[in-house]
Design a protein around this motif. Structure first.
Motif, PDB file in Angstrom:
ATOM      1  N   ILE A   2       0.871  -1.175   0.000  1.00  0.00           N
ATOM      2  CA  ILE A   2       0.000   0.000   0.000  1.00  0.00           C
ATOM      3  C   ILE A   2       0.907   1.224   0.000  1.00  0.00           C
ATOM      4  CG2 ILE A   2      -1.907   1.192   1.142  1.00  0.00           C
ATOM      5  CD1 ILE A   2      -2.391  -1.441   2.669  1.00  0.00           C
ATOM      6  N   LEU A  11      -8.422  -0.712  -1.464  1.00  0.00           N
ATOM      7  CA  LEU A  11      -8.610  -1.593  -0.302  1.00  0.00           C
ATOM      8  C   LEU A  11     -10.058  -1.570   0.164  1.00  0.00           C
ATOM      9  CD1 LEU A  11      -5.824  -1.152   2.416  1.00  0.00           C
ATOM     10  CD2 LEU A  11      -6.410  -3.219   1.150  1.00  0.00           C
ATOM     11  N   ASP A  15     -13.549  -4.326  -0.119  1.00  0.00           N
ATOM     12  CA  ASP A  15     -14.001  -4.853   1.169  1.00  0.00           C
ATOM     13  C   ASP A  15     -15.512  -4.616   1.244  1.00  0.00           C
ATOM     14  OD1 ASP A  15     -14.800  -4.940   3.956  1.00  0.00           O
ATOM     15  OD2 ASP A  15     -12.677  -4.885   4.490  1.00  0.00           O
ATOM     16  N   LYS A  43      -7.987  -0.519   8.730  1.00  0.00           N
ATOM     17  CA  LYS A  43      -7.955  -1.357   7.528  1.00  0.00           C
ATOM     18  C   LYS A  43      -6.571  -1.335   6.890  1.00  0.00           C
ATOM     19  CE  LYS A  43      -9.443  -3.817   4.030  1.00  0.00           C
ATOM     20  NZ  LYS A  43      -9.797  -5.238   4.198  1.00  0.00           N
ATOM     21  N   ASP A  46      -4.188  -3.217   9.289  1.00  0.00           N
ATOM     22  CA  ASP A  46      -4.471  -4.655   9.261  1.00  0.00           C
ATOM     23  C   ASP A  46      -3.854  -5.286   8.013  1.00  0.00           C
ATOM     24  OD1 ASP A  46      -5.937  -4.558  11.605  1.00  0.00           O
ATOM     25  OD2 ASP A  46      -7.891  -4.604  10.607  1.00  0.00           O
ATOM     26  N   THR A  47      -4.026  -4.616   6.895  1.00  0.00           N
ATOM     27  CA  THR A  47      -3.502  -5.131   5.627  1.00  0.00           C
ATOM     28  C   THR A  47      -1.978  -5.165   5.649  1.00  0.00           C
ATOM     29  OG1 THR A  47      -5.439  -4.257   4.471  1.00  0.00           O
ATOM     30  CG2 THR A  47      -3.519  -4.811   3.117  1.00  0.00           C
ATOM     31  N   SER A  52      -5.846 -11.476   8.251  1.00  0.00           N
ATOM     32  CA  SER A  52      -6.850 -12.013   7.332  1.00  0.00           C
ATOM     33  C   SER A  52      -8.245 -11.454   7.597  1.00  0.00           C
ATOM     34  CB  SER A  52      -6.881 -13.540   7.413  1.00  0.00           C
ATOM     35  OG  SER A  52      -7.147 -13.948   8.744  1.00  0.00           O
ATOM     36  N   ASN A  54     -10.551  -8.015   9.635  1.00  0.00           N
ATOM     37  CA  ASN A  54     -10.449  -6.655  10.159  1.00  0.00           C
ATOM     38  C   ASN A  54     -10.397  -6.654  11.685  1.00  0.00           C
ATOM     39  OD1 ASN A  54     -10.653  -5.685   7.527  1.00  0.00           O
ATOM     40  ND2 ASN A  54     -12.863  -5.316   7.664  1.00  0.00           N
TER      41      ASN A  54
END
Length: 198
Positions: A2, A11, A15, A43, A46-47, A52, A54
């Motif tokens: 990202i 992203l 989602d 988000k 987390d990514t 895997s 949120n």
């Protein structure tokens, strides 16, 4: 990876749950509305941590700007309308035309002016659907700290002693490193804090 605004938009776009949140917020037809803060930051982080699913959010912040109607009861009514659409979500709706009072500041000029006065640069981020239903992103202090996994105070929180105290309290309470171990946390004077100092 990202690396850009478009990467963050993509992203969220991919989602389904996040899109359902933004779409629900749009149904309120609020002036100068955005979904903001941890909803987006979490988000991204987390990514970047390879999670895997949120991370749980304590609230979903929907913000808007209406200087002509600052009754807090209206916000509760709006939250209840969102609850009818998505009853299990922790909705929080706040009119930024009145939120300056909490921090003892001058009135904000718009929602994004208010977002620029959030405590952390990585949290000063907002997103919404425009009239063409395209996702747009706003980050008053840029995306550098968010994408570099850094918690730093925004300029307003560095400049005012009472706000600096709020920032330092949040460092203790939020425990960002327990959720995202790769995050670097900086004190009010720009110093990188060790684990024992947080």
């Amino acid at each position: 990876m990202i690396n850009s605004e478009q990467d963050i938009i993509n992203l969220v776009k991919h989602d389904a749950w996040m899109m359902s949140i933004v779409e629900a917020a749009k149904t309120l037809h609020l002036p100068d509305w955005w979904v903001c803060a941890g909803f987006i930051r979490s988000k991204v982080w987390d990514t970047m941590h390879g999670y895997s699913s949120n991370t749980h959010l304590p609230d979903i912040d929907v913000v808007y700007y209406d200087p002509y109607n600052v009754d807090e009861d209206i916000e509760k009514l709006l939250e209840s309308r969102l609850k009818t659409l998505k009853p299990t979500e922790p909705w929080s709706v706040k009119n930024q035309a009145r939120m300056h009072i909490l921090n003892g500041e001058s009135p904000y000029k718009s929602t994004l002016d208010a977002v620029s006065r959030f405590p952390e640069t990585a949290t000063s981020i907002a997103m919404k659907l425009n009239e063409e239903d395209e996702l747009i992103l706003a980050a008053p202090w840029g995306l550098e700290d968010l994408l570099a996994l850094r918690i730093k105070p925004t300029p307003p929180f560095k400049e005012k002693e009472t706000l600096a105290a709020i920032y330092e309290r949040r460092l203790r309470e939020k425990e960002w490193n327990k959720k995202w171990p790769k995050v670097s946390i900086y004190g009010i004077n720009g110093e990188l804090l060790k684990d024992s100092e947080r």
